[in-house]
Write a protein that holds these residues in place. Sequence first.
Motif, PDB file in Angstrom:
ATOM      1  N   PHE A   7      36.227  35.111  39.178  1.00 47.01           N
ATOM      2  CA  PHE A   7      35.668  34.504  37.973  1.00 47.01           C
ATOM      3  C   PHE A   7      35.193  35.593  37.019  1.00 47.01           C
ATOM      4  O   PHE A   7      35.053  36.762  37.396  1.00 47.01           O
ATOM      5  N   ARG A   8      34.972  35.169  35.789  1.00 51.56           N
ATOM      6  CA  ARG A   8      34.534  36.101  34.758  1.00 51.56           C
ATOM      7  C   ARG A   8      33.137  35.722  34.302  1.00 51.56           C
ATOM      8  O   ARG A   8      32.823  34.559  34.100  1.00 51.56           O
ATOM      9  N   LEU A   9      32.311  36.747  34.171  1.00 50.86           N
ATOM     10  CA  LEU A   9      30.987  36.603  33.584  1.00 50.86           C
ATOM     11  C   LEU A   9      30.885  37.715  32.563  1.00 50.86           C
ATOM     12  O   LEU A   9      30.855  38.899  32.929  1.00 50.86           O
ATOM     13  N   GLY A  10      30.909  37.344  31.284  1.00 43.23           N
ATOM     14  CA  GLY A  10      31.011  38.352  30.238  1.00 43.23           C
ATOM     15  C   GLY A  10      32.359  39.034  30.375  1.00 43.23           C
ATOM     16  O   GLY A  10      33.351  38.393  30.727  1.00 43.23           O
ATOM     17  N   PRO A  11      32.412  40.339  30.181  1.00 44.34           N
ATOM     18  CA  PRO A  11      33.705  41.034  30.273  1.00 44.34           C
ATOM     19  C   PRO A  11      34.103  41.416  31.703  1.00 44.34           C
ATOM     20  O   PRO A  11      35.196  41.911  31.932  1.00 44.34           O
ATOM     21  N   THR A  12      33.227  41.163  32.671  1.00 44.24           N
ATOM     22  CA  THR A  12      33.458  41.628  34.034  1.00 44.24           C
ATOM     23  C   THR A  12      34.017  40.533  34.921  1.00 44.24           C
ATOM     24  O   THR A  12      33.560  39.399  34.877  1.00 44.24           O
ATOM     25  N   LYS A  13      35.007  40.908  35.745  1.00 45.28           N
ATOM     26  CA  LYS A  13      35.545  39.992  36.741  1.00 45.28           C
ATOM     27  C   LYS A  13      34.786  40.205  38.047  1.00 45.28           C
ATOM     28  O   LYS A  13      34.523  41.335  38.454  1.00 45.28           O
ATOM     29  N   TRP A  14      34.430  39.088  38.673  1.00 48.13           N
ATOM     30  CA  TRP A  14      33.703  39.097  39.931  1.00 48.13           C
ATOM     31  C   TRP A  14      34.481  38.298  40.964  1.00 48.13           C
ATOM     32  O   TRP A  14      35.317  37.471  40.609  1.00 48.13           O
ATOM     33  N   ALA A  15      34.180  38.515  42.227  1.00 45.28           N
ATOM     34  CA  ALA A  15      34.835  37.793  43.318  1.00 45.28           C
ATOM     35  C   ALA A  15      33.789  37.293  44.299  1.00 45.28           C
ATOM     36  O   ALA A  15      32.838  38.004  44.621  1.00 45.28           O
ATOM     37  N   ALA A  85      26.498  29.324  37.077  1.00 46.53           N
ATOM     38  CA  ALA A  85      27.135  29.204  35.766  1.00 46.53           C
ATOM     39  C   ALA A  85      27.967  30.460  35.505  1.00 46.53           C
ATOM     40  O   ALA A  85      27.451  31.580  35.589  1.00 46.53           O
ATOM     41  N   VAL A  86      29.262  30.266  35.214  1.00 48.41           N
ATOM     42  CA  VAL A  86      30.163  31.388  34.927  1.00 48.41           C
ATOM     43  C   VAL A  86      30.975  31.066  33.678  1.00 48.41           C
ATOM     44  O   VAL A  86      31.142  29.910  33.310  1.00 48.41           O
ATOM     45  N   ASP A  87      31.465  32.119  33.021  1.00 45.48           N
ATOM     46  CA  ASP A  87      32.259  31.917  31.807  1.00 45.48           C
ATOM     47  C   ASP A  87      33.596  31.256  32.098  1.00 45.48           C
ATOM     48  O   ASP A  87      34.029  30.375  31.374  1.00 45.48           O
ATOM     49  N   GLU A  88      34.245  31.702  33.170  1.00 43.21           N
ATOM     50  CA  GLU A  88      35.597  31.208  33.455  1.00 43.21           C
ATOM     51  C   GLU A  88      35.939  31.477  34.908  1.00 43.21           C
ATOM     52  O   GLU A  88      35.640  32.552  35.426  1.00 43.21           O
ATOM     53  N   VAL A  89      36.536  30.495  35.564  1.00 41.21           N
ATOM     54  CA  VAL A  89      37.099  30.716  36.894  1.00 41.21           C
ATOM     55  C   VAL A  89      38.555  31.070  36.665  1.00 41.21           C
ATOM     56  O   VAL A  89      39.308  30.294  36.083  1.00 41.21           O
ATOM     57  N   MET A  90      38.928  32.250  37.086  1.00 43.55           N
ATOM     58  CA  MET A  90      40.266  32.748  36.788  1.00 43.55           C
ATOM     59  C   MET A  90      41.299  32.257  37.794  1.00 43.55           C
ATOM     60  O   MET A  90      42.342  31.787  37.406  1.00 43.55           O
ATOM     61  N   HIS A  91      41.007  32.384  39.075  1.00 39.33           N
ATOM     62  CA  HIS A  91      41.941  31.901  40.089  1.00 39.33           C
ATOM     63  C   HIS A  91      41.378  32.102  41.487  1.00 39.33           C
ATOM     64  O   HIS A  91      40.403  32.802  41.682  1.00 39.33           O
ATOM     65  N   LEU A  92      42.040  31.460  42.415  1.00 41.40           N
ATOM     66  CA  LEU A  92      41.763  31.678  43.827  1.00 41.40           C
ATOM     67  C   LEU A  92      42.797  32.685  44.282  1.00 41.40           C
ATOM     68  O   LEU A  92      44.002  32.431  44.196  1.00 41.40           O
ATOM     69  N   ALA A  93      42.321  33.827  44.708  1.00 43.31           N
ATOM     70  CA  ALA A  93      43.242  34.886  45.106  1.00 43.31           C
ATOM     71  C   ALA A  93      43.463  34.840  46.610  1.00 43.31           C
ATOM     72  O   ALA A  93      42.511  34.723  47.373  1.00 43.31           O
ATOM     73  N   GLN A  94      44.696  34.930  46.984  1.00 45.53           N
ATOM     74  CA  GLN A  94      45.040  35.034  48.395  1.00 45.53           C
ATOM     75  C   GLN A  94      44.505  36.371  48.887  1.00 45.53           C
ATOM     76  O   GLN A  94      43.956  37.137  48.100  1.00 45.53           O
ATOM     77  N   PRO A  95      44.641  36.662  50.159  1.00 46.83           N
ATOM     78  CA  PRO A  95      44.106  37.942  50.633  1.00 46.83           C
ATOM     79  C   PRO A  95      44.540  39.085  49.720  1.00 46.83           C
ATOM     80  O   PRO A  95      45.725  39.277  49.460  1.00 46.83           O
ATOM     81  N   ILE A  96      43.528  39.762  49.170  1.00 44.21           N
ATOM     82  CA  ILE A  96      43.793  40.836  48.218  1.00 44.21           C
ATOM     83  C   ILE A  96      42.839  41.989  48.456  1.00 44.21           C
ATOM     84  O   ILE A  96      41.816  41.848  49.099  1.00 44.21           O
ATOM     85  N   ASP A  99      39.966  46.064  44.673  1.00 46.67           N
ATOM     86  CA  ASP A  99      40.244  47.121  43.698  1.00 46.67           C
ATOM     87  C   ASP A  99      41.503  46.789  42.902  1.00 46.67           C
ATOM     88  O   ASP A  99      41.562  46.999  41.699  1.00 46.67           O
ATOM     89  N   THR A 100      42.500  46.248  43.566  1.00 47.46           N
ATOM     90  CA  THR A 100      43.735  45.861  42.894  1.00 47.46           C
ATOM     91  C   THR A 100      43.485  44.733  41.900  1.00 47.46           C
ATOM     92  O   THR A 100      44.072  44.692  40.831  1.00 47.46           O
ATOM     93  N   ALA A 101      42.590  43.813  42.224  1.00 48.97           N
ATOM     94  CA  ALA A 101      42.289  42.679  41.348  1.00 48.97           C
ATOM     95  C   ALA A 101      41.322  43.058  40.228  1.00 48.97           C
ATOM     96  O   ALA A 101      41.041  42.254  39.359  1.00 48.97           O
ATOM     97  N   SER A 102      40.805  44.289  40.261  1.00 48.09           N
ATOM     98  CA  SER A 102      39.821  44.747  39.272  1.00 48.09           C
ATOM     99  C   SER A 102      38.608  43.828  39.232  1.00 48.09           C
ATOM    100  O   SER A 102      38.090  43.502  38.169  1.00 48.09           O
ATOM    101  N   ALA A 103      38.174  43.368  40.389  1.00 51.91           N
ATOM    102  CA  ALA A 103      37.019  42.470  40.492  1.00 51.91           C
ATOM    103  C   ALA A 103      35.981  43.095  41.413  1.00 51.91           C
ATOM    104  O   ALA A 103      36.326  43.768  42.375  1.00 51.91           O
TER     105      ALA A 103
END
Length: 115
Positions: A7-15, A85-96, A99-103
């Motif tokens: 998900f995204r909160l501001g410009p940062t992606k989180w997991a 509360a988050v800005d956007e849920v981007m996706h459900l990532a399979q095993p990742i 660092d590759t997901a930049s989250a």
Amino acid sequence: MSDFVIFRLGPTKWALPAEAVHQILSPRPVTRLPDPPPLVRGLVAWRAKVLPVLGLGERLDCADPSLDGCALLVTDMGGELAALAVDEVMHLAQPIDLDTASARLLDVEQVFRGE
């Protein structure tokens, strides 16, 4: 490696680990409180329960999303359910590799304990 909700909160992606997320809620009405406790932004109905809507912004040093269009992640906060509360849920990532997901991995309990 685990499955993650990205998900995204501001410009940062989180997991968050997928098993920590009970449900992803699309934007819905959030009841604002007149003088809420710290981090509580409002209340939302979910499965015949009322959950606190928590803002991550203060603890993560970024702005909280507007409650009028935010997505909500229902998660367990040390035995209590809450909606984040988050800005956007981007996706459900399979095993990742995160660092590759930049989250960045979010430890929700640690964030709300103030560590």
